[in-house]
Design an enzyme around this catalytic site. Structure first.
Site, PDB file in Angstrom:
ATOM      1  CG  ASP A 177      -1.754   1.229   1.397  1.00  0.00           C
ATOM      2  OD1 ASP A 177      -1.675   2.113   0.520  1.00  0.00           O
ATOM      3  OD2 ASP A 177      -2.487   1.318   2.400  1.00  0.00           O
ATOM      4  CE  LYS A 179      -1.669   7.031  -3.478  1.00  0.00           C
ATOM      5  NZ  LYS A 179      -2.165   6.077  -2.461  1.00  0.00           N
ATOM      6  CD  GLU A 225      -4.857   3.423  -2.552  1.00  0.00           C
ATOM      7  OE1 GLU A 225      -5.663   4.302  -2.197  1.00  0.00           O
ATOM      8  OE2 GLU A 225      -3.677   3.670  -2.858  1.00  0.00           O
ATOM      9  CG  ASP A 239      -9.551   4.268   0.421  1.00  0.00           C
ATOM     10  OD1 ASP A 239      -9.019   4.961   1.314  1.00  0.00           O
ATOM     11  OD2 ASP A 239      -8.899   3.510  -0.312  1.00  0.00           O
TER      12      ASP A 239
END
Lengths: 620, 175
Positions: A25, A87, A184, A206
């Site tokens: 992850d 990210k 994800e 999420d």
């Protein structure tokens, strides 16, 4: 290297051999690595027993690079060279990055993707991410005791093609073989669904550090089918920190802070947010470098008020995903909460109100994605047993299209199409004698090209001169199981074919990836020792045997000349394996892979045909 | 069976308009279980390539079979009567009047930001779709009148486009 390892589809190729595979992850705030050990998924920890690796990288002028907790601790001290939340920059140009003014970095606008100037020169977000991934790979290899066969890396479902491609490149630079990019929320659904043996419609909400995803899935026995996905690739816990940061500056009536103070204030804002998940109020007291003192109290209600807009911003994509799935909130059986930001009580309350039910929070929202990725990695690596056999059917999050006349977008593949998928469309020339055509590939839902993300431009040349409208140009889009697009164009009107393949690029050329790879190898010298020789010999023997078995089973798929060519390569391989030259063995293995590629494809085709035919007979 | 088999052959279903959606969904998943690239992820590029071709083909067939409009158009085409929507724009006057009324209703509801009016229009469109599907089942499976079915498909395409615009209007109002 080829399918010669295949026994029959669905069967494990080598049951005795457990391949080391991990799920990673790669998060905005924290990253994790997990694996399946003795059929149980576990998150791997560092030598101090910590599971979370802060996604922070510090670059020293002397060439040293530090990743994780040590880098995180140095954020205020060395803000320019300590990169956090990278990210957010993956596959992004400078214009796409929000809040640039309150970031301590020196950005360079490079074509396609920003660079960050550090003591070690300009770093691409791909390189920074690769440094995080490399740390996780090393952790996994130390823990599992050997090199990894492959990894499943998770990405936000709402990542576009450029962001996915950037993630895959980062893995390559880190020396990881990517088994699959996995969305994800889908990873979370795997971890959740298998844990609870669930059936029915589930929503996965999420909210991570920098991204928001909502996915609607249908879980039925052995199949995870994503019905629709939506989200916001630039919305997450960081934005809540930013709100608190702005409030701190306002409430304390201080001027614009310097770099170090900025980082201190951000860290304090984050701490306050986290404390408010457990307490009704938090006190913030600190002294800035210029002597100004901050002494304020933030209540949970005030925090909820100042961030209400952010929470509401997650509900619009949620509605959209449900509409795309053709469902209403009542039809959802459970709502799985993922991502550290879902710990905030007012987020849970808003989601609960929207769906009319308590969201599910029984899995650790920080770990559930890595666990799901590890479970999928274990399956993809071929370690599955018959009772773990399931299928995952995912979708693309954003429509793919082409620019047409007047700057408008013609959609070729609509959002929420199940992948892998391919679609072709024919276009024609609009001028007499036109011999070239510009092709501009875009991604997004809006009508105008300028409102969508540009993925690639290329030109199809060599169209034979014809009157306008006579040429037939077929543009084909193909999206693979990683959600990555490739495009080809071909002139069909005459017998002449002009054809070009593009991988959408975001400014990071192949040569640049090669350079990063080389630098990566210089960091970790490749082991050319006796162990490497032994490993290559085992591999050579295994492949030789597999090839001979394949020839015995399906030799009829080859004509005599093809058969003779493969036999010759097998002889070379046996010779190489008997000698001491490791690179020569590797070369012979590669040669075998190349010369059996077509054979492998034909065997695969036969094998799938048989399996599908078997299914037809069963159902009659 | 090969990549060139038609959608019905690939799915092992009777070549007709009437289809049971739950059977179709189950077949789709069964076939993907055998051919999806994930089944061969550890087996190299050649295996991935071939698996992807099959998996793409199965998804393509599923998309066409599950949508009544696409399925009907496909059946017409398989029977040598392509729908040819671009070259066949002649429609009954009554149908065109109805379309204009609905278009106007959509524009008015959008301008007035009237969600109830949009919902009402959506109900009308759903009914029109259901009626057309009943008609197609008779034309294709009972009367075997492909030309008449092709004409129905062309009309349904108008309704489908209107449905898309309606969904877009809904989305705009919500955001």
């Amino acid at each position: 290297m080829a399918l010669l390892q295949i026994a029959e589809p669905g069967e494990s190729t080598a049951p005795h051999q457990h391949r080391l595979a991990v799920g990673i992850d790669l998060g905005t705030t924290n990253s994790l690595v997990a694996t399946v050990r003795n059929s149980v998924p576990v998150v791997l920890t560092d030598d101090k027993g910590r599971a979370l690796l802060p996604s922070v990288v510090r670059y020293f002028a002397d060439g040293r690079t530090v990743v994780g907790h040590a880098a995180q601790a140095a954020q205020a001290q060395d803000p320019r060279n300590t990169i956090a939340s990278v990210k957010r920059f993956m596959g992004r140009g400078l214009a796409d990055v929000a809040h640039v003014e309150s970031m301590p970095y020196v950005f360079e606008d490079a074509p396609g993707m920003v660079r960050l100037r550090t003591a070690q020169g300009a770093k691409s977000p791909v390189e920074v991410s690769a440094d995080i991934l490399r740390t996780l790979r090393e952790r996994a290899e130390a823990s599992l005791g050997g090199p990894l066969t492959g990894a499943v890396i998770t990405v936000p479902a709402y990542f576009d093609d450029a962001q996915r491609q950037a993630t895959k490149d980062a893995a390559r630079v880190a020396g990881l073989e990517v088994l699959r990019l996995l969305n994800e929320p889908t990873a979370a659904a795997i971890a959740y669904g298998l844990d609870n043996a669930s059936e029915g419609i589930y929503a996965v909400y999420d909210l991570g550090g920098g991204t928001f995803d909502i996915s609607i899935l249908k879980l039925s026995r052995g199949v995870f089918e994503v019905l629709a996905t939506s989200g916001d690739a630039a919305l997450g816990g960081d934005d809540f920190d930013h709100r608190v940061y702005c409030w701190l500056i306002e409430a304390s009536r201080i001027g614009p802070p310097g770099l170090e103070d900025m980082r201190t204030l951000y860290m304090e804002a984050r701490r306050a947010k986290e404390v408010l998940s457990a307490q009704d109020a938090v006190h913030i007291g600190l002294k800035l470098s210029g002597g100004e003192e901050i002494d304020v109290t933030l209540t949970r209600d005030a925090f909820a008020d100042m961030t209400k807009k952010l929470v509401d911003k997650t509900l619009a994509p949620t509605r959209k995903a449900l509409r795309d799935a053709g469902l209403s909130p009542e039809e959802v059986k459970g709502v799985v909460m993922v991502g550290g930001a879902t710990r905030m009580p007012h987020v849970q309350r808003a989601v609960g109100e929207f769906f009319g039910q308590e969201p599910l929070t029984n899995l650790d929202p920080d770990k559930v994605v890595a666990i799901g990725a590890a479970i999928q990695a274990n399956v993809l690596a071929g370690n599955r047993s018959a009772d773990e056999d399931w299928l995952l059917l995912d979708v693309i999050p954003l429509s793919l299209g082409l620019e047409t006349m007047g700057g408008l977008v013609e959609k070729i593949i609509p959002r929420n199409s199940t992948i892998p998928t391919a679609r072709a469309q024919e276009f024609t020339t609009f001028k007499d004698g036109q011999t070239a055509m510009a092709i501009h590939v875009v991604q997004g839902e809006r009508e105008r090209v300028s409102d969508c993300r540009s993925l690639a431009r290329f030109e199809l040349r060599g169209i034979p001169p014809m009157v306008a409208g006579a040429a037939r140009i077929r543009v084909s889009f193909q999206v693979d199981a990683d959600g990555l697009l490739s495009v080809s164009a071909r002139e069909m009107g005459t017998g002449i074919e002009a054809r070009i393949e593009v991988k959408p690029s975001y400014g990071l050329g192949d040569d640049e990836v090669t350079r990063m790879l080389r630098e990566g190898f210089e960091h970790a010298q490749e082991d050319m020792s006796a162990r490497a020789l032994a490993e290559q010999r085992v591999e050579a023997q295994r492949l030789g045997e597999a090839t001979r078995a394949a020839l015995a089973a399906d030799g009829d798929l080859l004509d005599p000349a093809e058969r003779a060519a493969i036999d010759a390569v097998l002889v070379d391989l046996a010779k190489a394996a008997a000698a001491e030259d490791t690179p020569a063995i590797k070369k012979a293995i590669d040669a075998l892979g190349r010369s059996t590629d077509e054979f492998a494809a034909r065997r695969m085709n036969r094998s799938i045909q048989r399996a599908l035919a078997g299914r037809s007979v069963e159902s009659l | 069976m090969n990549l060139q088999s038609n959608d019905f052959e690939l799915f092992g279903l009777a070549q007709q308009f009437a289809q049971d959606r739950s059977v179709l969904d189950a077949r789709w998943k069964e076939l993907q279980r055998e051919a999806h690239p994930d089944k061969f992820a550890a087996q190299g590029a050649a295996a991935q390539r071939v698996a992807m071709q099959w998996s793409v083909r199965i998804n393509e067939a599923y998309q066409r079979l599950k949508d009544p409009l696409k399925r009907a158009a496909y059946l017409c085409e398989l029977n040598g009567v392509p729908v040819n929507a671009e070259n066949n724009t002649a429609m009954p006057a009554e149908f065109l009047m109805q379309q204009m009324e609905w278009r106007e209703a959509l524009d008015e509801a959008r301008d007035a930001r009237d969600v109830d009016a949009l919902d009402a229009l959506a109900r009308n469109l759903r009914q029109a779709r259901r009626d057309a599907e009943t008609l197609l089942a008779r034309q294709l499976d009972v009367d075997h009148d492909k030309a008449a079915a092709a004409a129905t498909v062309r009309r349904m395409m108008f309704i489908a486009k209107l449905g898309e615009d309606l969904a877009e209007a809904h989305e705009t109002l919500e955001n």
